[in-house]
Design an enzyme around this catalytic site. Structure first.
Site, PDB file in Angstrom:
ATOM      1  N   CYS B  86       0.655  -1.400  -0.496  1.00  0.00           N
ATOM      2  CA  CYS B  86      -0.392  -0.051  -0.172  1.00  0.00           C
ATOM      3  C   CYS B  86       1.192   1.160  -0.487  1.00  0.00           C
ATOM      4  O   CYS B  86       1.537   1.564  -0.925  1.00  0.00           O
ATOM      5  CB  CYS B  86      -0.666   0.379   1.253  1.00  0.00           C
ATOM      6  SG  CYS B  86      -2.307   0.974   0.733  1.00  0.00           S
ATOM      7  N   HIS B 203      -2.987  -5.428   1.076  1.00  0.00           N
ATOM      8  CA  HIS B 203      -2.353  -6.114   2.026  1.00  0.00           C
ATOM      9  C   HIS B 203      -2.622  -7.190   2.917  1.00  0.00           C
ATOM     10  O   HIS B 203      -3.228  -7.273   3.284  1.00  0.00           O
ATOM     11  CB  HIS B 203      -3.071  -5.388   3.546  1.00  0.00           C
ATOM     12  CG  HIS B 203      -2.979  -3.649   3.492  1.00  0.00           C
ATOM     13  ND1 HIS B 203      -2.260  -2.874   3.843  1.00  0.00           N
ATOM     14  CD2 HIS B 203      -3.715  -2.317   2.860  1.00  0.00           C
ATOM     15  CE1 HIS B 203      -2.556  -1.109   3.746  1.00  0.00           C
ATOM     16  NE2 HIS B 203      -3.313  -1.627   3.190  1.00  0.00           N
ATOM     17  N   GLU B 205      -0.393  -8.274   5.081  1.00  0.00           N
ATOM     18  CA  GLU B 205      -0.167  -8.280   6.369  1.00  0.00           C
ATOM     19  C   GLU B 205      -1.245  -7.759   7.290  1.00  0.00           C
ATOM     20  O   GLU B 205      -1.867  -8.795   7.917  1.00  0.00           O
ATOM     21  CB  GLU B 205       1.264  -7.369   6.667  1.00  0.00           C
ATOM     22  CG  GLU B 205       0.261  -5.767   6.826  1.00  0.00           C
ATOM     23  CD  GLU B 205      -0.195  -5.056   5.740  1.00  0.00           C
ATOM     24  OE1 GLU B 205      -0.052  -5.904   4.944  1.00  0.00           O
ATOM     25  OE2 GLU B 205      -0.920  -4.104   5.930  1.00  0.00           O
TER      26      GLU B 205
END
Lengths: 100, 232
Positions: B86, B203, B205
């Site tokens: 991002c 994302h 994560e």
């Protein structure tokens, strides 16, 4: 060294789609301005700097534009520069580079 | 095997990245501040999501000049794994470590939802454990994620196989309705010519735990272990 006052205009390149401009254009149309077209939204940046002469000031401003103020992939820039008069003190306005 | 997660003022995905790497994946990870100048003790570097420096001027434009970015550039030049998620992707493009630029979404809306992306190559540092053509489901959360390159650069990165992820439908088809931000050629993520630096708008994560909606992101993080020879 003399002080200079510059105004930098950063615009998206003509080939780059500008959704912000399209949204503003649509807003203007809703206000009744049906004849409006080609709305583009850019940025205007003012800055003061010290430089030996106008040529030196121009060189520095172009470097700043190339390195940071504009992204050459999508943006073009233009600027005007004039010798600054009055009591503006560019040295007092220096950015604290430590903070970066 | 130890990962660095770089924190800039305004980063907000740094703790998510540390959690995903250390707790979900089980690989030690620690945050390093923007003033860090030596990354040699790490085996991989992640630039996390967020709004570094308030996204002033352009997203990622100011973070690029943080002292740590010189160390990141050296780390990347040495062929070691670097990823940007991002805002981290935006920083990598502004720093010139990846081609292109991330612009305001075509629909002007901040898009925050799950998307599907297709893995276009499995020989990068961050996709080594994912077969080509695999469809991953990951969350996005961005207002400026429309990947833009000029036609010439697009041709070059297609020829050089630098497109790593494309937005797609759940079955892997490229379709306008599956492209959340109007990205050129449905591009969700790219890499450098060597394949060790990868950036993507979704994302991984935040998609690393089934408890929070999905764990496909772990496949990207786990690829690091394959790249580093810890697993195969």
């Amino acid at each position: 060294m003399p002080r200079w006052q510059a105004g930098v205009t950063v615009m998206l390149k003509p080939v780059v789609n500008d959704p912000q401009g399209l949204a503003v254009e649509s807003g203007l149309r809703q206000l009744g301005y049906g004849g409006v077209s080609n709305v583009r939204v850019g940025k205007y940046i003012e800055l003061a700097l010290v430089a030996e002469d106008e040529a030196d000031a121009r060189t520095k401003i172009e470097e700043m534009c190339d390195k940071l103020l504009a992204n050459p992939v999508i943006e073009d820039y233009a600027y005007v520069v004039d010798e600054a008069y009055g009591d503006t003190d560019a040295e007092d306005d220096e950015l604290d580079s430590e903070a970066w | 095997m130890k990962c660095a997660v770089v924190s800039f003022p305004g980063s907000n995905g740094d703790m998510d990245a540390v959690y995903a790497l250390s707790d979900a994946l089980g690989t030690p990870a620690e945050r390093v501040w923007r003033t860090e100048t030596d990354l040699s003790r790490f085996d991989a570097v992640v630039l996390p999501g967020g709004f570094s420096y308030g996204d002033y001027l352009r997203a990622g434009a100011i973070a690029r000049f943080a002292p740590v970015m010189e160390a990141v550039a050296e780390f990347a030049a040495a062929g070691r794994p670097v990823a940007g998620f991002c805002n981290g992707f935006q920083v990598l493009t502004e720093a010139g470590l990846l081609p292109g630029v991330l612009m305001r979404n075509a629909g002007l809306r901040f898009r925050s939802h799950w998307v599907h992306i297709r893995v276009e190559r499995s020989d990068t540092a961050w996709t080594a454990d994912i077969p080509r053509g695999t469809v991953l489901r990951l969350p996005i959360a961005h207002g400026e994620g429309r990947y833009v390159v000029d036609t010439e650069t697009l041709h070059r990165i297609e020829t050089d196989r630098q497109i790593v992820f494309r937005y797609c439908t759940a079955t892997g088809a490229l379709a306008p309705e599956a492209n959340p931000n109007g990205a050129t050629a449905h591009i969700a993520g790219v890499c450098n010519p060597a394949g060790n630096v990868v950036g993507l708008m979704p994302h991984p994560e935040r998609g690393a735990e089934s408890l929070t909606g999905g764990d496909d992101g772990l496949m990207i993080l786990r690829s690091l272990l394959v790249t580093s020879g810890v697993a195969r």
